[in-house]
Scaffold this motif. Sequence first.
Motif, PDB file in Angstrom:
ATOM      1  N   ILE A  80      14.657   5.247 -10.801  1.00  0.00           N
ATOM      2  CA  ILE A  80      13.582   6.287 -10.976  1.00  0.00           C
ATOM      3  C   ILE A  80      13.763   6.918 -12.492  1.00  0.00           C
ATOM      4  O   ILE A  80      14.648   7.029 -13.000  1.00  0.00           O
ATOM      5  N   ALA A  81      12.763   6.821 -13.448  1.00  0.00           N
ATOM      6  CA  ALA A  81      12.761   6.676 -14.891  1.00  0.00           C
ATOM      7  C   ALA A  81      12.499   8.147 -15.361  1.00  0.00           C
ATOM      8  O   ALA A  81      13.207   8.937 -15.973  1.00  0.00           O
ATOM      9  N   TYR A  82      11.232   8.650 -14.910  1.00  0.00           N
ATOM     10  CA  TYR A  82      11.041  10.182 -15.407  1.00  0.00           C
ATOM     11  C   TYR A  82       9.837  10.683 -14.516  1.00  0.00           C
ATOM     12  O   TYR A  82       9.075   9.836 -14.014  1.00  0.00           O
ATOM     13  N   GLN A  83       9.380  11.899 -14.389  1.00  0.00           N
ATOM     14  CA  GLN A  83       8.698  12.585 -13.866  1.00  0.00           C
ATOM     15  C   GLN A  83       7.397  12.554 -14.381  1.00  0.00           C
ATOM     16  O   GLN A  83       7.200  12.491 -15.644  1.00  0.00           O
ATOM     17  N   VAL A  84       6.276  12.160 -13.559  1.00  0.00           N
ATOM     18  CA  VAL A  84       4.939  12.304 -14.139  1.00  0.00           C
ATOM     19  C   VAL A  84       4.041  13.394 -13.800  1.00  0.00           C
ATOM     20  O   VAL A  84       4.380  13.992 -12.449  1.00  0.00           O
ATOM     21  N   LYS A  85       2.942  13.642 -14.185  1.00  0.00           N
ATOM     22  CA  LYS A  85       2.090  14.761 -13.791  1.00  0.00           C
ATOM     23  C   LYS A  85       0.407  14.227 -13.871  1.00  0.00           C
ATOM     24  O   LYS A  85       0.441  13.360 -14.650  1.00  0.00           O
ATOM     25  N   GLY A  86      -0.126  15.012 -13.002  1.00  0.00           N
ATOM     26  CA  GLY A  86      -1.669  14.555 -13.020  1.00  0.00           C
ATOM     27  C   GLY A  86      -2.144  12.908 -12.279  1.00  0.00           C
ATOM     28  O   GLY A  86      -3.248  12.528 -12.902  1.00  0.00           O
ATOM     29  N   ALA A  87      -1.174  12.694 -11.569  1.00  0.00           N
ATOM     30  CA  ALA A  87      -1.648  11.445 -10.958  1.00  0.00           C
ATOM     31  C   ALA A  87      -2.560  11.616  -9.557  1.00  0.00           C
ATOM     32  O   ALA A  87      -2.374  12.570  -8.943  1.00  0.00           O
ATOM     33  N   THR A  88      -3.425  10.760  -9.390  1.00  0.00           N
ATOM     34  CA  THR A  88      -3.975  10.598  -8.087  1.00  0.00           C
ATOM     35  C   THR A  88      -3.911   9.332  -7.366  1.00  0.00           C
ATOM     36  O   THR A  88      -3.571   8.189  -8.373  1.00  0.00           O
ATOM     37  N   LEU A  89      -3.899   9.032  -6.322  1.00  0.00           N
ATOM     38  CA  LEU A  89      -3.808   7.574  -5.917  1.00  0.00           C
ATOM     39  C   LEU A  89      -5.194   7.231  -5.194  1.00  0.00           C
ATOM     40  O   LEU A  89      -5.653   8.087  -4.443  1.00  0.00           O
ATOM     41  N   ALA A  90      -5.815   6.130  -5.314  1.00  0.00           N
ATOM     42  CA  ALA A  90      -7.035   5.749  -4.963  1.00  0.00           C
ATOM     43  C   ALA A  90      -6.746   4.384  -4.470  1.00  0.00           C
ATOM     44  O   ALA A  90      -6.210   3.336  -4.804  1.00  0.00           O
ATOM     45  N   GLY A  91      -7.371   4.126  -3.097  1.00  0.00           N
ATOM     46  CA  GLY A  91      -7.217   2.982  -2.306  1.00  0.00           C
ATOM     47  C   GLY A  91      -8.114   2.587  -1.367  1.00  0.00           C
ATOM     48  O   GLY A  91      -9.085   3.657  -1.119  1.00  0.00           O
ATOM     49  N   ASN A  92      -8.327   1.701  -0.632  1.00  0.00           N
ATOM     50  CA  ASN A  92      -8.973   1.277   0.460  1.00  0.00           C
ATOM     51  C   ASN A  92      -8.177   1.317   1.799  1.00  0.00           C
ATOM     52  O   ASN A  92      -7.328   0.544   1.967  1.00  0.00           O
ATOM     53  N   GLY A  93      -8.639   2.354   2.802  1.00  0.00           N
ATOM     54  CA  GLY A  93      -7.783   2.445   3.995  1.00  0.00           C
ATOM     55  C   GLY A  93      -7.239   0.953   4.325  1.00  0.00           C
ATOM     56  O   GLY A  93      -5.932   0.607   4.422  1.00  0.00           O
ATOM     57  N   PRO A  94      -8.128   0.206   5.007  1.00  0.00           N
ATOM     58  CA  PRO A  94      -7.898  -1.108   5.830  1.00  0.00           C
ATOM     59  C   PRO A  94      -6.913  -2.115   4.594  1.00  0.00           C
ATOM     60  O   PRO A  94      -5.984  -2.693   5.213  1.00  0.00           O
ATOM     61  N   LYS A  95      -7.415  -1.973   3.676  1.00  0.00           N
ATOM     62  CA  LYS A  95      -6.566  -2.928   2.592  1.00  0.00           C
ATOM     63  C   LYS A  95      -5.194  -2.593   2.279  1.00  0.00           C
ATOM     64  O   LYS A  95      -4.041  -3.022   2.474  1.00  0.00           O
ATOM     65  N   SER A  96      -5.074  -0.923   2.321  1.00  0.00           N
ATOM     66  CA  SER A  96      -3.443  -0.651   1.759  1.00  0.00           C
ATOM     67  C   SER A  96      -2.792  -0.724   2.806  1.00  0.00           C
ATOM     68  O   SER A  96      -1.568  -1.050   3.028  1.00  0.00           O
ATOM     69  N   LEU A  97      -3.161  -0.612   4.331  1.00  0.00           N
ATOM     70  CA  LEU A  97      -2.517  -0.906   5.465  1.00  0.00           C
ATOM     71  C   LEU A  97      -2.097  -2.350   5.527  1.00  0.00           C
ATOM     72  O   LEU A  97      -0.707  -2.604   6.069  1.00  0.00           O
ATOM     73  N   GLN A  98      -2.920  -3.283   4.974  1.00  0.00           N
ATOM     74  CA  GLN A  98      -2.343  -4.719   4.735  1.00  0.00           C
ATOM     75  C   GLN A  98      -1.456  -4.883   3.929  1.00  0.00           C
ATOM     76  O   GLN A  98      -0.483  -5.786   3.942  1.00  0.00           O
ATOM     77  N   ASP A  99      -1.543  -3.998   2.608  1.00  0.00           N
ATOM     78  CA  ASP A  99      -0.674  -4.187   1.540  1.00  0.00           C
ATOM     79  C   ASP A  99       0.627  -3.672   1.661  1.00  0.00           C
ATOM     80  O   ASP A  99       1.432  -3.309   0.717  1.00  0.00           O
ATOM     81  N   VAL A 100       1.018  -2.875   2.933  1.00  0.00           N
ATOM     82  CA  VAL A 100       2.319  -2.253   2.811  1.00  0.00           C
ATOM     83  C   VAL A 100       3.116  -3.643   3.063  1.00  0.00           C
ATOM     84  O   VAL A 100       3.514  -4.294   3.886  1.00  0.00           O
ATOM     85  N   GLU A 101       4.419  -3.555   2.212  1.00  0.00           N
ATOM     86  CA  GLU A 101       5.330  -4.476   2.146  1.00  0.00           C
ATOM     87  C   GLU A 101       6.512  -4.237   2.915  1.00  0.00           C
ATOM     88  O   GLU A 101       7.458  -4.934   3.308  1.00  0.00           O
ATOM     89  N   MET A 102       6.987  -2.736   2.758  1.00  0.00           N
ATOM     90  CA  MET A 102       8.158  -2.370   3.339  1.00  0.00           C
ATOM     91  C   MET A 102       8.076  -1.024   4.088  1.00  0.00           C
ATOM     92  O   MET A 102       7.153  -0.049   3.537  1.00  0.00           O
ATOM     93  N   VAL A 103       8.906  -0.778   5.016  1.00  0.00           N
ATOM     94  CA  VAL A 103       8.666   0.461   5.963  1.00  0.00           C
ATOM     95  C   VAL A 103       9.881   0.953   6.257  1.00  0.00           C
ATOM     96  O   VAL A 103      10.940   0.317   6.759  1.00  0.00           O
ATOM     97  N   GLY A 104      10.271   2.255   5.750  1.00  0.00           N
ATOM     98  CA  GLY A 104      11.671   2.901   5.920  1.00  0.00           C
ATOM     99  C   GLY A 104      11.978   3.227   7.008  1.00  0.00           C
ATOM    100  O   GLY A 104      11.186   3.283   7.949  1.00  0.00           O
ATOM    101  N   ASN A 105      13.164   3.510   7.147  1.00  0.00           N
ATOM    102  CA  ASN A 105      13.703   3.860   8.581  1.00  0.00           C
ATOM    103  C   ASN A 105      13.700   5.321   8.763  1.00  0.00           C
ATOM    104  O   ASN A 105      14.554   5.939   9.574  1.00  0.00           O
ATOM    105  N   ASP A 106      13.146   5.906   7.612  1.00  0.00           N
ATOM    106  CA  ASP A 106      13.140   7.559   7.820  1.00  0.00           C
ATOM    107  C   ASP A 106      11.878   8.088   8.255  1.00  0.00           C
ATOM    108  O   ASP A 106      10.917   7.092   8.551  1.00  0.00           O
TER     109      ASP A 106
END
Lengths: 471, 443
Positions: free
Chosen positions: A401-427
């Motif tokens: 973790i390098a530094y905190q940021v502000k003013g961000a938004t995430l944009a994606g495509n639902g079906p594509k984002s779910l395909q692009d999940v690479e790791m899933v935590g145990n929490d």
Amino acid sequence: MDNFLDNRQIAEILKEAQKTGADFAEIFIEDKHTCSINSDGGKIERLNDGESYGLGLRLISGEKVAYASTNDLNYENLLKIAQKTAQAIRGDAKEIDLSFEKPLVQKSAAQIRPEKIDLDEKIAQVKLCDQAALAEDEHIKRTMVSYSDVNQHVLIANTNGLWVDDERIRTRIAINAIAQDESQMQTGFESLGGSAGFELLTADAAQILGQKAAKRAVDLLSARPCPGGKMPVVLSSQAGGTMVHEACGHGLEGDLVEKSMSAYKNRLGEKVAAECISVVDDPTLEGKYGSYAYDDEGARAQSNVLIKDGVLENYMYDYHTAQKVGAVSTANGRRESYRKKPVTRMSNTLILPGKDDPEKIIASVQKGLLVTKMGGGQVNTLSGDYVFDVAEGYMIIDGEIAYQVKGATLAGNGPKSLQDVEMVGNDLGFAIGTCGKSGQSAPVADAQPTLKINNLVVGGTVSGDFEIERR
Amino acid sequence: MADFTKLAEEIIFKAKKNGAGDAEIYISRSSSMDIKIKNSEVSETNLAESLGVGIRLIKNKRQGYAYACDLSPKNVEKALNIALRNTNFSDEDPYLKLPAKQNYQKLDLFDEAIDTAPLEEKIALAKEVEELSQDMPYIQKVEHAGFQESFGEVWLYNSKGVNAHEKYSYCALYATLLSEKNGEQDSGSGFSQDLKLANLSPLACAEMSAKRAGRLLGAKSMASAKCAVVFEPYIAAQFISLLAGSFSGENVLKGKSMYAKDLKSQIAPENFSLIDDSSLNGQLGSASFDGEGTAAQRTAIIQQGVLNSFLYDCKAAAQASTVSTANSGRGSYKSAPSIATTNYYVENGSTAPEEIIAQTSYGLYVTNILGAHTANTLTGDFSFGASGILIEKGKFTVPIRGVTIAGNLKDILANIDFVGNDLTFFGAEGSPTLRVQNVQISG
């Protein structure tokens, strides 16, 4: 509910409504007690404490729906409304025998019923939250705190002989803290809510909420503008579940699928997500903000597996949508109030935990964004394009973790984002929200484990390159 | 016409007997109808009616509010008692104030024709929208078309002599369409709304819906850039509405407005004026008196780029030593009034929208934004999902989706350079086409 209409009168209204041939008639009576308290700058400014009630009448004839609502519960008026509503349907009267032999009655499981608590005590919690935020840091200049408890008592009776008398109690407290320095203003928001009574506010809950909101606002004062562009994103489990709600939840609502307004239409049995992804909608979870015993059509709540190991298993359904497509209701028919016809809605929506250690997930990212708190979002269900606001985020550089940021938004495509999940935590982490759809709002909760998604568009306020020095 | 003067007098009398200095009674009655058409048949009808009363008291400089959803003596009495009790729990506010009796201009807000027109005529209008929509380019299916109407009536009384009554109506046509091109689908919605039935246009509704459904088919992403952005009126109005809270006199007094210190400063270009006007005939946000009974008026919030006035209700005006701008709004009888905009719009500029496009060498014409409600209206920071059409060398080239635009609302306002001459209202908010320089786009 007996103070409004007895079961004989309800049967008569349903019969009257069905005289023009409707396949189905339903009455929804709501008696709602709300207490809300709003403070601004430490002053109690708005205090609302009252009862409202009304009735919604729904008729279904094939694909057709006729709905009417009123808050004039005079029996003669209701018979007139039943006749007027029935004019929209053309057919022969149905012979029905309505005895409501198996009434289902559900009391709220709230431990401390809000009406047993004095206003003074509720106000004290609001002030506690406000003061905790102010005491947290000298940069906190102002807070807005809102508290509300709602006791919604509903009676649902229909021509299938269903009679459900259900009491729902929900309590919520939220704070918006404003931090200010010489050059800027930042805000920090925190909320706590559940299908619970005043026990939600345990000894120091309001205080902790105030402190957290204050810290979030103050931290943002020293955050840097977020770089924009495509990058891997880690969504921490503490970040809440706005992503699952927007990226796939809405698209799996049966009414949108039936109207061809979903990117997930005609995809049952197909792989719509990475294998590590399983999604469940579960209103039966104890005490969560989106929980209920019966939905607003009287269907007994049940847990629904929507996506299992990446494969689309089922959609969510309300009664009428299910009927149109030859499915059964999954108890996801919800309505904002007696004024609105039920639509398919989420309850508590979860991505189930996986196997990865959250710390290792962060360590695996060379350059990317870590989201530790999500704000609101929106989705275009047809294209699947979604966005959500990053309320707290950090740049990750070389796995740290390098530094905190502000003013961000995430944009994606639902079906594509779910395909692009690479790791899933145990929490697993929960957050609450108020979801808006078809002009109706509904309390929901979302949850997810820590997730790593490749290639999301980060909407930042500065140009792409972020090889800035670490600090 | 129903008259609740006697009921109001009784409540005021009882409130005063119990120590209230001032009292206000607000009664509202409304009814609405909505008809949806699918495949040339009525697929959904929705009838609604509602009545309620809100009681607001000022006692020992404290406000108390309560409501009842019928006018039975028992429930009105109960509401009065809750309102009296609530004055004990509110914090003291020396500026609480109700307006005195005043004269109101007569506005044309009620159209008898909506009430008297036969149902068949309304259904026919919606069917016409459906038929016209089917023939529009790229339209694959009309998800639904519809007609809606609503009627409202309010009565307002206070202990300072206000005794006001108004009736209003509204009607609209709407549609949601699905479009398709080369296997790709999109959707879009549009409407035609007015206070008069005769002004509804099925063609305008179909055209707006079809345009919004079909023009982004085949959209691609674009590279990140800092460039000009042109907001079509629909989007421009959404942007401007995000600023409304910052012009609330109450928020200014509380340090919750990003323009708190900018009164009489240049905050926008000289060709930009922002107006709030509740006295317009035929507009959705009009009312001859506001939620407290102050007579309707026009307020120039921004006059030729200069921040000219904030918006006030009686309380905020008293605190700021000014007068109410008639901006006390009522969401419903269930809550006390608070500052709100009425007809809130950007005045027409002088440039035709086509000319604005022709003058843009590279930029994004924004037609949709996602996540408008996530903007931080306190700080002005925003970051939205956006789609639209790329402008290259003064011409529309390819449709764009999946990008974000981000920045600060204050900068957006300051960096406007072109104001179109195509002011369009969407509900009570309106704007012409606006061009803004130097907006960050991420793709």
